[in-house]
Design a protein around this motif. Structure first.
Motif, short mmCIF file in Angstrom:
data_model
loop_
_atom_site.label_atom_id
_atom_site.label_comp_id
_atom_site.label_asym_id
_atom_site.label_seq_id
_atom_site.Cartn_x
_atom_site.Cartn_y
_atom_site.Cartn_z
N ASP A 56 0.83 -1.19 0.00
CA ASP A 56 0.00 0.00 0.00
C ASP A 56 0.88 1.25 0.00
O ASP A 56 2.10 1.17 0.06
CB ASP A 56 -0.96 0.00 1.19
N SER A 57 0.25 2.40 -0.12
CA SER A 57 0.99 3.65 -0.27
C SER A 57 1.92 3.92 0.90
O SER A 57 2.98 4.55 0.74
CB SER A 57 0.02 4.84 -0.44
N GLN A 59 3.31 1.48 2.61
CA GLN A 59 4.18 0.30 2.67
C GLN A 59 4.11 -0.37 4.04
O GLN A 59 5.12 -0.77 4.62
CB GLN A 59 5.63 0.68 2.32
N ARG A 61 1.43 -2.79 4.52
CA ARG A 61 0.79 -4.08 4.30
C ARG A 61 0.82 -4.42 2.82
O ARG A 61 1.06 -3.55 1.98
CB ARG A 61 -0.65 -4.07 4.81
N HIS A 63 -0.85 -5.01 -0.48
CA HIS A 63 -2.10 -4.60 -1.11
C HIS A 63 -2.57 -5.60 -2.15
O HIS A 63 -3.77 -5.86 -2.30
CB HIS A 63 -1.91 -3.23 -1.77
N GLN A 64 -1.62 -6.19 -2.89
CA GLN A 64 -1.97 -7.11 -3.97
C GLN A 64 -0.83 -8.08 -4.23
O GLN A 64 0.35 -7.72 -4.13
CB GLN A 64 -2.27 -6.32 -5.24
N ASN A 123 7.39 0.40 -4.09
CA ASN A 123 6.45 -0.41 -3.31
C ASN A 123 6.18 -1.77 -3.94
O ASN A 123 5.22 -2.45 -3.58
CB ASN A 123 5.12 0.34 -3.14
#
Length: 256
Positions: A56-57, A59, A61, A63-64, A123
């Motif tokens: 995620d933005s 950093q 977790r 996200h994908q 990221n």
């Protein structure tokens, strides 16, 4: 390239052939299979998975997770548990490439020994996961060292493979066709900037054209020059890049 750091495989013709086939298959469905054949010929494994993780933005977790390919035994053979929290944290906070070993506890059922090779850019994380059957011994220190050496060559190829898959995905029916040369121009320009290399505009155009599938006659027609001039631009460019020929150009672009 550091595949020849190991004395055991120094000047192994088959290794170079496999590496050439792997480089040529980036962006294709057979990429994971080519990598599996190369790795399993050096270090016994029964499965190989390739993936791209996007954080995620902030950093904090994942996200994908995008699957980039797999080869070897079916995934059902391996029912691995998620990474423990400290291992996830090390991947999210990493600066340099990582090697993570996960051994199967004695008498454990289903789990496999794992060796994860991880690289990063911003990221994004690119992961090569090698599996070994739980009934087999864990990866030895010598095998882990060889896998770490291989990762210097393989991880940049996985990143390039992911980029090519992204471009191919954008070209699916129903979507507006992207400017493939423009995408490659951006990637190529980024690589030149990273390496601190300057090419003339014509040298860049020839390199980008060849990397996006143009032939020498096609480039000569578009740039209104002779075929021999295209070859001269290519020779000058690859000399500055420290490689030789079109295959050398492709390997340089892949990060080798």
């Amino acid at each position: 390239m550091k595949l020849t750091d190991s004395r055991t495989h120094h000047h192994d013709p088959l290794l170079y052939l496999q590496l050439g086939a792997l480089v040529a298959s980036t962006g294709d469905q057979g990429f994971a299979e080519q990598m599996f054949e190369l790795v399993s010929g050096l270090v016994p494994i029964h499965r190989l998975d390739l993936s791209e993780w996007t954080l995620d933005s902030e950093q904090t977790r994942i996200h994908q997770v995008k699957v980039l390919g797999n080869a070897g035994y079916p995934a059902a053979v391996t029912t691995t548990r998620p990474l423990r929290h400290p291992l996830l944290q090390s991947i999210m906070r990493m600066e340099d490439p990582l090697l993570i070993q996960i051994n199967t506890p004695v008498n454990a059922e289903g789990d496999a020994h794992q060796c994860k090779l991880v690289s990063r850019s911003g990221n994004r994380r690119w992961v090569i996961c090698c599996y070994r059957q739980p009934t087999q011994r864990a990866f030895s220190l010598a095998e882990l060292s060889l896998l770490k050496t291989l990762s210097d060559t393989l991880l940049p190829l996985v990143e390039h493979h992911a980029q090519l898959l992204q471009v191919a995905g954008l070209r699916r029916p129903g979507r507006e066709l992207p400017d493939e040369a423009g995408t490659m121009r951006q990637l190529f320009g980024d690589r030149l900037e990273q390496e601190g290399i300057r090419l003339s505009s014509r040298e860049q155009e020839v390199c980008i054209g060849l990397l996006t599938g143009d032939t020498v006659p096609q480039l000569a027609l578009r740039l209104n020059v002779k075929n021999s001039s295209i070859e001269t631009y290519l020779k000058r460019a690859t000399a500055k890049l420290g490689v030789s020929g079109r295959h050398g150009l492709a390997r340089w672009m892949a990060g080798n």
